[in-house]
Design a protein around this motif. Structure first.
Motif: not given
Length: 467
Positions: A392-394, A404-411, A414-428
């Motif tokens: 699951a996203a952290t 005006g577009r809504a979005y959901t951003r998930r990050v 890893n265990a060291a706190g480094q960002v491995r992935a980022e996903h932007w779901n742009v609604h509409g």
């Protein structure tokens, strides 16, 4: 069929082969009208002979016997890249034409010649040197070049930032989508303006229309999906050549793309984790989503990798003998059928790297996808994330862009706190570059700025130095 008509057709054939389309057209039209053929038609000046790609026109006797179809020379313009998969049916036997049907076919042929004569001759594409425009002293430049590797050659455009930013700058490789080209993609994403402000190079490889009629990167063909061959080898070699020529920082080389370009960016990340420090996939698909055209169409609709799109023809006796069928009318895309990808004509790929894979994880990846994308199903964005992050996203945030577009951003970290992935779901949003400029195609100005978000993500990642 009377002798005079046969003689007229034979003479029209000779004139067409000689390049005198005007005289051939006039002769066919006169023969169809039953009038005497024009006499003394002057030969056109040498400079007016149109050199066009054409099939060999059968002689008059063959025309009279209905031994071959007559058609205007075909071009690649407008050719579909998504033929419906299915069985290859042999054409029915040609019926003996009546006088009326033959005259009708000849009339259509004459009309085609008239239309072709009105078209301007296609200018040959000049060979491109490595760089065709000098950089402006002290300023920024957008130069052209070309690169050859793995038996393939592609042109590109390169944005060079102002000298005030110094040396050892990053490089971002930007892969356009279908029907796009470097200038269009640069205008729509605004990447050059960002590079001018922040100081980095931007490389825009250009897909060749001969490699894909709609200029899509061939992410769905198995011979363009791995290290050391096909388009991945070409694009990696192109990036390395630019790095060497301009003193790019090897720890800060990134790749991003839209749609087919996003799918190829994912392939490059997986095939060359020793070259690319991070990957951006916008409205694209994960590496390995398809192996041929039918499975590509299934993946774009949301089917999982490996879903059956059509029966696999690989291994059938006499398969190699089908290569010549691609020249028949209506079968020019024969090689898109499963099992026939290796019969693709025009370009032969060459393996340039004996090392099939490089140990190491897929580079950190940022994904943008509109949840109303009806071209590439949004689930493909989720699958691109799972290639480099598990669980699951952290962190999850929801917001709304300035447009005006809504979005959901998930990050994902890893265990060291480094960002491995980022996903932007742009609604509409649909199939378009989020936050893009209207000067380019496939852009959605209302969405959050994908260019800015990707650059922030890239700046947080560097390739580890080799020991």
């Amino acid at each position: 069929m009377n002798t005079a008509f046969q003689q007229a057709m034979a003479e029209a054939t000779r004139l067409t082969r000689a390049g005198d389309l005007q005289a051939a057209t006039a002769l066919i039209q006169a023969a169809l009208a039953g009038s005497a053929p024009p006499r003394g038609t002057p030969a056109p000046p040498r400079g007016n002979v149109i050199d066009i790609p054409a099939r060999v026109i059968p002689d008059a006797q063959a025309l009279a016997n209905g031994d071959a179809a007559i058609q205007a020379p075909a071009t690649a313009t407008g050719a579909s890249t998504e033929p419906l998969p299915g069985a290859v049916h042999a054409p029915p036997a040609a019926a003996q034409p009546t006088g009326a049907s033959l005259r009708s076919r000849l009339a259509r042929f004459a009309k085609g010649l008239t239309r072709r004569r009105a078209d301007p001759p296609e200018a040959p594409v000049p060979a491109q040197p490595a760089v065709t425009e000098p950089a402006k002293p002290g300023g920024d430049s957008f130069v052209e070049g070309s690169h050859t590797e793995a038996g393939l050659t592609r042109h590109y455009k390169l944005y060079i930032p102002p000298e005030r930013h110094g040396a050892g700058l990053p490089l971002v490789v930007m892969l356009h989508g279908c029907t796009q080209h470097p200038d269009d993609f640069a205008a729509g994403t605004g990447m050059n303006e960002a590079a001018r402000e922040h100081g980095f190079y931007v490389l825009y490889p250009a897909q060749a229309q001969k490699a894909n009629p709609q200029r899509c990167w061939n992410w769905f063909k198995h011979n363009h999906q791995g290290r050391g061959r096909g388009e991945p080898a070409l694009l990696a070699g192109m990036a390395r050549a630019v790095m060497a020529r301009h003193g790019i920082d090897p720890q800060r080389v990134y790749v991003a793309g839209l749609s087919a370009g996003g799918a190829m960016a994912a392939i490059l990340g997986g095939a060359y984790p020793d070259l690319f420090a991070a990957v951006g996939v916008h409205s694209g698909l994960p590496a390995g989503a398809a192996r041929d055209l039918p499975s590509a169409l299934a993946a774009m609709r949301g089917a999982p990798a490996g879903a059956a799109g059509a029966p696999d023809l690989a291994g059938l006796p006499g398969l190699k003998d089908l290569h010549g069928l691609a020249d028949l009318p209506g079968l020019s895309r024969l090689t898109d059928l499963p099992g026939l990808a290796d019969l693709e004509g025009g370009e032969a790929t060459v393996s340039v790297d004996a090392e099939a894979t490089v140990p190491g994880p897929v580079p950190p990846t940022i994904v943008f996808h509109g949840d109303q994308d009806h071209t590439v199903h949004p689930c493909n964005g989720e699958r691109a994330i799972t290639a480099c992050a598990e669980g699951a996203a952290t962190h999850t945030e929801r917001g709304r862009s300035h447009g005006g577009r809504a979005y959901t951003r998930r990050v994902w970290r890893n265990a060291a706190g480094q960002v491995r992935a980022e996903h932007w779901n742009v609604h509409g949003a649909g199939h378009a570059w989020s936050g893009g400029r209207p000067a380019g195609s496939y852009t959605d100005a209302a969405g959050p700025d994908a260019t800015d978000a990707m650059l922030q993500f890239f700046r947080a990642h560097r390739l580890r130095r080799a020991d």
